[in-house]
Scaffold this motif. Structure first.
Motif, PDB file in Angstrom:
ATOM      1  N   GLN A  96     -24.529   6.270 -66.392  1.00  0.00           N
ATOM      2  CA  GLN A  96     -24.980   6.435 -65.010  1.00  0.00           C
ATOM      3  C   GLN A  96     -25.784   5.229 -64.509  1.00  0.00           C
ATOM      4  O   GLN A  96     -26.238   5.229 -63.371  1.00  0.00           O
ATOM      5  N   HIS A 106     -36.471  12.812 -65.895  1.00  0.00           N
ATOM      6  CA  HIS A 106     -35.752  13.783 -65.071  1.00  0.00           C
ATOM      7  C   HIS A 106     -35.390  15.016 -65.901  1.00  0.00           C
ATOM      8  O   HIS A 106     -35.589  16.157 -65.461  1.00  0.00           O
ATOM      9  N   HIS A 110     -36.546  18.871 -65.388  1.00  0.00           N
ATOM     10  CA  HIS A 110     -35.515  19.911 -65.336  1.00  0.00           C
ATOM     11  C   HIS A 110     -35.815  21.016 -66.359  1.00  0.00           C
ATOM     12  O   HIS A 110     -35.787  22.208 -66.032  1.00  0.00           O
ATOM     13  N   HIS A 120     -29.763  27.125 -62.166  1.00  0.00           N
ATOM     14  CA  HIS A 120     -28.795  26.536 -61.244  1.00  0.00           C
ATOM     15  C   HIS A 120     -27.469  27.264 -61.352  1.00  0.00           C
ATOM     16  O   HIS A 120     -26.407  26.659 -61.309  1.00  0.00           O
ATOM     17  N   GLN A 127     -29.406  24.029 -55.469  1.00  0.00           N
ATOM     18  CA  GLN A 127     -30.000  23.204 -54.414  1.00  0.00           C
ATOM     19  C   GLN A 127     -31.521  23.277 -54.455  1.00  0.00           C
ATOM     20  O   GLN A 127     -32.202  22.255 -54.309  1.00  0.00           O
ATOM     21  N   GLU A 130     -32.708  21.339 -57.645  1.00  0.00           N
ATOM     22  CA  GLU A 130     -32.549  19.896 -57.447  1.00  0.00           C
ATOM     23  C   GLU A 130     -33.604  19.356 -56.487  1.00  0.00           C
ATOM     24  O   GLU A 130     -34.166  18.282 -56.725  1.00  0.00           O
ATOM     25  N   ASN A 144     -34.365   9.429 -56.534  1.00  0.00           N
ATOM     26  CA  ASN A 144     -33.554  10.638 -56.552  1.00  0.00           C
ATOM     27  C   ASN A 144     -32.353  10.426 -57.484  1.00  0.00           C
ATOM     28  O   ASN A 144     -31.490   9.602 -57.210  1.00  0.00           O
ATOM     29  N   TYR A 146     -29.862  12.276 -57.950  1.00  0.00           N
ATOM     30  CA  TYR A 146     -28.634  12.868 -57.434  1.00  0.00           C
ATOM     31  C   TYR A 146     -27.961  12.004 -56.365  1.00  0.00           C
ATOM     32  O   TYR A 146     -26.850  12.299 -55.959  1.00  0.00           O
ATOM     33  N   ARG A 147     -28.634  10.947 -55.931  1.00  0.00           N
ATOM     34  CA  ARG A 147     -28.016  10.038 -54.949  1.00  0.00           C
ATOM     35  C   ARG A 147     -26.977   9.191 -55.650  1.00  0.00           C
ATOM     36  O   ARG A 147     -27.226   8.631 -56.719  1.00  0.00           O
ATOM     37  N   SER A 148     -25.821   9.076 -55.038  1.00  0.00           N
ATOM     38  CA  SER A 148     -24.715   8.348 -55.676  1.00  0.00           C
ATOM     39  C   SER A 148     -25.018   6.867 -55.875  1.00  0.00           C
ATOM     40  O   SER A 148     -24.507   6.241 -56.789  1.00  0.00           O
ATOM     41  N   ARG A 151     -26.564   5.882 -59.350  1.00  0.00           N
ATOM     42  CA  ARG A 151     -25.806   6.115 -60.583  1.00  0.00           C
ATOM     43  C   ARG A 151     -25.006   4.917 -60.950  1.00  0.00           C
ATOM     44  O   ARG A 151     -24.716   4.061 -60.264  1.00  0.00           O
TER      45      ARG A 151
END
Length: 151
Positions: A96, A106, A110, A120, A127, A130, A144, A146-148, A151
């Motif tokens: 990633q 992270h 989690h 989840h 949502q 996250e 973040n 989860y932002r593309s 990664r």
């Protein structure tokens, strides 16, 4: 804030030094909750083989995963256990394009949220979880995950 003790076990000696990341990440996760369950947090820095065994025995999934959480009832004074698999986390961070420390942090956030009863299983729950993770990580100046473009 409530009472908070962290017990760190290192059955896999190959782990990089992550101990300094643990308390800030756990506190950031708990800060995202209105009424967190305080108590002793056990963090286990393990490997794929150990986590695969736990995943098979407790979740009927015979494969390693990055992190497993085992919550404890609040009356025990224990928050629960969060167990990490070094090789899986290393592979994921590399794939990633993330710093290992950020990915580990992270996953700790989690895992702590799981110990607090979040999951989840549904889209709405995912949502919510996250969003709490993103806010907790922002407290630690971590982007973040989860932002593309991260990664």
């Amino acid at each position: 804030m409530g009472d908070f003790v962290i017990d760190i076990a290192r059955p896999c000696p190959d782990w990089p030094e992550v101990e300094a990341l643990i308390a800030p990440a756990a506190h950031a996760a708990l800060a995202e909750l209105e009424a967190p369950h305080w108590g002793e947090l056990s963090v286990v820095l393990s490997d794929d083989a150990h986590v695969q065994t736990l995943n098979r025995d407790y979740r009927a999934k015979d494969k390693p995963t990055n992190v497993l959480s085992f919550p404890m009832p609040s009356e025990t004074g224990l928050m629960g256990d969060v167990v990490f698999a070094l090789e899986t986390i290393t592979r994921e961070a590399e794939a990633q394009g993330k710093m290992f420390a950020d990915h580990f942090t992270h996953l700790l956030v989690h895992g702590v949220l799981h110990l607090q009863g979040l999951d989840h299983e549904t889209d709405a729950d995912a949502q919510d979880m996250e969003a709490r993770e993103v806010c907790a990580l922002a407290r630690l100046s971590i982007d973040n995950p989860y932002r593309s473009d991260n990664r």
